[in-house]
Design a protein around this motif. Structure first.
Motif, PDB file in Angstrom:
ATOM      1  N   UNK A 140       0.853  -1.177   0.000  1.00 38.35           N
ATOM      2  CA  UNK A 140       0.000   0.000   0.000  1.00 38.35           C
ATOM      3  C   UNK A 140       0.893   1.232   0.000  1.00 38.35           C
ATOM      4  N   UNK A 141       0.376   2.328  -0.550  1.00 40.09           N
ATOM      5  CA  UNK A 141       1.186   3.530  -0.718  1.00 40.09           C
ATOM      6  C   UNK A 141       0.368   4.754  -0.346  1.00 40.09           C
ATOM      7  N   UNK A 142       0.976   5.625   0.456  1.00 45.17           N
ATOM      8  CA  UNK A 142       0.359   6.898   0.826  1.00 45.17           C
ATOM      9  C   UNK A 142       1.068   7.986   0.034  1.00 45.17           C
ATOM     10  N   UNK A 143       0.369   8.555  -0.950  1.00 42.71           N
ATOM     11  CA  UNK A 143       0.931   9.633  -1.775  1.00 42.71           C
ATOM     12  C   UNK A 143       0.404  10.953  -1.232  1.00 42.71           C
ATOM     13  N   UNK A 200      -6.080   0.025  -5.980  1.00 37.72           N
ATOM     14  CA  UNK A 200      -7.361   0.647  -5.651  1.00 37.72           C
ATOM     15  C   UNK A 200      -7.151   1.836  -4.725  1.00 37.72           C
ATOM     16  N   UNK A 201      -7.931   2.891  -4.935  1.00 38.48           N
ATOM     17  CA  UNK A 201      -7.853   4.081  -4.104  1.00 38.48           C
ATOM     18  C   UNK A 201      -8.623   3.848  -2.797  1.00 38.48           C
ATOM     19  N   UNK A 202      -7.928   4.001  -1.668  1.00 39.42           N
ATOM     20  CA  UNK A 202      -8.554   3.823  -0.354  1.00 39.42           C
ATOM     21  C   UNK A 202      -9.056   5.137   0.232  1.00 39.42           C
ATOM     22  N   UNK A 203      -8.374   6.223  -0.071  1.00 36.36           N
ATOM     23  CA  UNK A 203      -8.768   7.536   0.441  1.00 36.36           C
ATOM     24  C   UNK A 203      -8.109   8.603  -0.412  1.00 36.36           C
TER      25      UNK A 203
END
Length: 556
Positions: free
Chosen positions: A464-467, A482-485
């Motif tokens: 997972x990646x937080x951009x 998939x976009x989580x937030x």
């Protein structure tokens, strides 16, 4: 004695075909040399010029912001039609037109603040690489059919073309001064059915497949298969199988509640601001989190315009945030050590302050530093003078142990580095924190193009990646893309997400570097082989002569 099958054919019998073959050269008439031969151009000059000029905008439209990914295949076919059958220099010129048009369209955001000169210079440089690649493709496409029987040449040549395409991408992405990896075919496919390929063969392997499919399709059509539509069944099944390749899986081992904050402050290089205004914007956007339970807080690149390691006010502000949230903070800042400047990400705890730091390993040439400044500054003193300080490439590990969670850090254009996050996954990273500052690019496609690369990195590494950006586009993406937030762009806000943590590696992580090295060199090996083995055309069969009447009809 058996007569040639065209012996009774007269020019008058094929008037329509003779006319349209003047402009477009399809599969040859019976008795002509192999339809896979590239001894003569496949299209005539007027159409070749149109195809070359059109390739750039068509190919660029496949990338965000438009994101019409099928156009990658159309663009590749267009430039191949334009150059196959031509000499090296003619093909290079056509490729140069296509390449400059492509990059002028793709990276127009570089002109937003710096004007047209850097935009044109970058597009021209990349266009030269594109043009030389097209020239080599023309050479390979001409020489290989000389070395192999027609049916085998029809298989080998598309593979060779894809290999040359990838070698050109690799050279442009690594040279000069670290290269410019924007524009690789795979980067248009973050949300296409082909995206999962990166988890098996990495970015370079996926780009190879995406170059091979249109090249093979072009040669298939050239073979005359459209006259026998049922023969398309097997190729169609192959394409469907590639599109259906599942994403390689890693093992989820838990979650971490991560708050990522977008301050929307004046963080651009040319933004007018008061000292500390960027830090204040981040603090203000973080305040709504004070009554939330979080495991860590992430601010973007340049999240504080004061270095908290040396500035007491910034240090107090970060201590207050981490104490109030009872959570560590990862923020970007500019640091100076031993007379050198670094683009730095800090891990900050309320007790003890800085716990770890990572310095960006890929400062942007002519953006964050000027290579060979003494040479370039006299040529463009006003532009070079805008870059007042040169950032030094970092050498430290990009892994942070954040209270037991192993996070891999990526700062802005680090995301294009094929090795950085791949190596981090192999060394135990569980999540990726991609910090970026997109304020210098305004409301352009750059933000979405960079986010697309980040999405592909998540799928490649199985993480997972937080951009998180200063101004947008900020999203949390799962390992499947998939976009989580997300946070609305160009507005202050935050996203609080239970982000999955993963362990293990994907095949794309394990063999990605080997695939990259192999394919990176493959185009050179193909060129050498084609030049050596394809020195002379294969001898034509005695019965392959075309009657004069037929030749006349073709040359009208």
């Amino acid at each position: 004695m058996t007569q040639p099958m065209t012996s009774g054919l007269r020019a008058a019998d094929i008037p329509n075909e003779g006319r349209w073959r003047r402009f477009l050269r399809p599969a040859p008439l019976p008795g002509e040399p192999s339809r896979f031969s590239a001894e003569t151009p496949w299209v005539r000059w007027p159409l070749a010029l149109l195809l070359a000029v059109g390739t750039g905008p068509v190919l660029a439209s496949a990338f965000p912001a438009l994101g019409w990914w099928p156009l990658t295949f159309v663009g590749v076919v267009m430039i191949l039609l334009a150059v196959i059958g031509r000499g090296f220099w003619a093909a290079t010129g056509l490729g140069l037109l296509a390449g400059i048009g492509f990059y002028l369209s793709l990276v127009s955001w570089t002109a937003l603040y710096l004007g047209p000169v850097p935009w044109a210079a970058l597009s021209t440089l990349e266009g030269i690489f594109f043009g030389l690649g097209a020239g080599v493709i023309a050479v390979v496409a001409r020489r290989i059919p000389r070395a192999f029987p027609p049916r085998l040449a029809a298989v080998v040549t598309p593979v060779a073309i894809a290999a040359v395409w990838i070698t050109r991408e690799e050279i442009a992405g690594n040279w000069p001064y670290g290269g410019f990896a924007w524009g690789r075919l795979v980067l248009a496919h973050a949300e296409s059915p082909f995206a999962s390929l990166v988890s098996w063969v990495g970015f370079t392997g996926a780009s190879f497949v995406l170059a091979l499919l249109p090249a093979a399709g072009l040669y298939l059509v050239r073979s005359g298969v459209l006259r026998f539509p049922w023969r398309l069944a097997v190729p169609a099944l192959v394409v469907c199988a590639v599109m259906a390749v599942p994403l390689a899986q890693t093992e989820q081992i838990g979650t971490s509640r991560i708050a990522a904050v977008q301050g929307n402050g004046p963080a651009g290089y040319f933004d007018k601001r008061q000292p500390g205004e960027v830090l204040q914007s981040q603090l203000t956007a973080t305040l709504p989190l004070l009554d939330k339970q979080v495991d860590m807080v992430v601010w973007p690149e340049n999240g504080t315009d004061f270095d908290p390691v040396v500035d007491a006010r910034a240090s107090q502000a970060l201590n207050a945030v981490t104490q109030a949230l009872n959570a560590p903070l990862i923020t970007g800042t500019i640091s100076e050590r031993d007379g050198q400047f670094f683009n730095t990400s800090l891990l900050w705890e309320s007790e003890g302050g800085p716990q770890n730091h990572y310095d960006k390993v890929r400062p942007v040439p002519f953006g964050e530093y000027v290579p060979d400044r003494a040479f370039w500054e006299p040529l463009a003193p006003d532009l070079i003078g805008l870059i007042g300080r040169d950032y030094t490439p970092g050498t430290r590990s990009n892994l942070f142990d954040v209270r037991g969670t192993i996070a891999a850090i990526s700062i802005c254009f680090d995301i294009v580095d094929d090795n950085l996050l791949r190596d981090a996954a192999q060394h135990g990273s569980q999540v990726i924190l991609a910090q970026t500052n997109n304020a210098d690019f305004g409301r352009t496609a750059e933000n979405e193009q960079q986010l697309a690369i980040a999405r592909l990195r998540a799928m490649e590494t199985g993480r997972a990646l937080v951009n998180i950006s200063t101004v947008g586009t900020s999203q949390t993406v799962d390992a499947d893309g998939a976009t989580l937030a997300e946070i609305a762009p160009y507005k202050p806000g935050y996203m609080l997400t239970d982000v999955p943590l993963y362990r293990g590696t994907t095949p794309g992580t394990d063999i990605g570097q080997a695939v990259q090295i192999l394919l990176g060199w493959s185009g050179i090996m193909v060129l050498v082989g084609a030049l050596f083995f394809g020195r002379r055309p294969r001898p034509a069969r005695a019965a392959s002569a075309v009657p004069e009447a037929t030749r006349d009809a073709d040359n009208d």
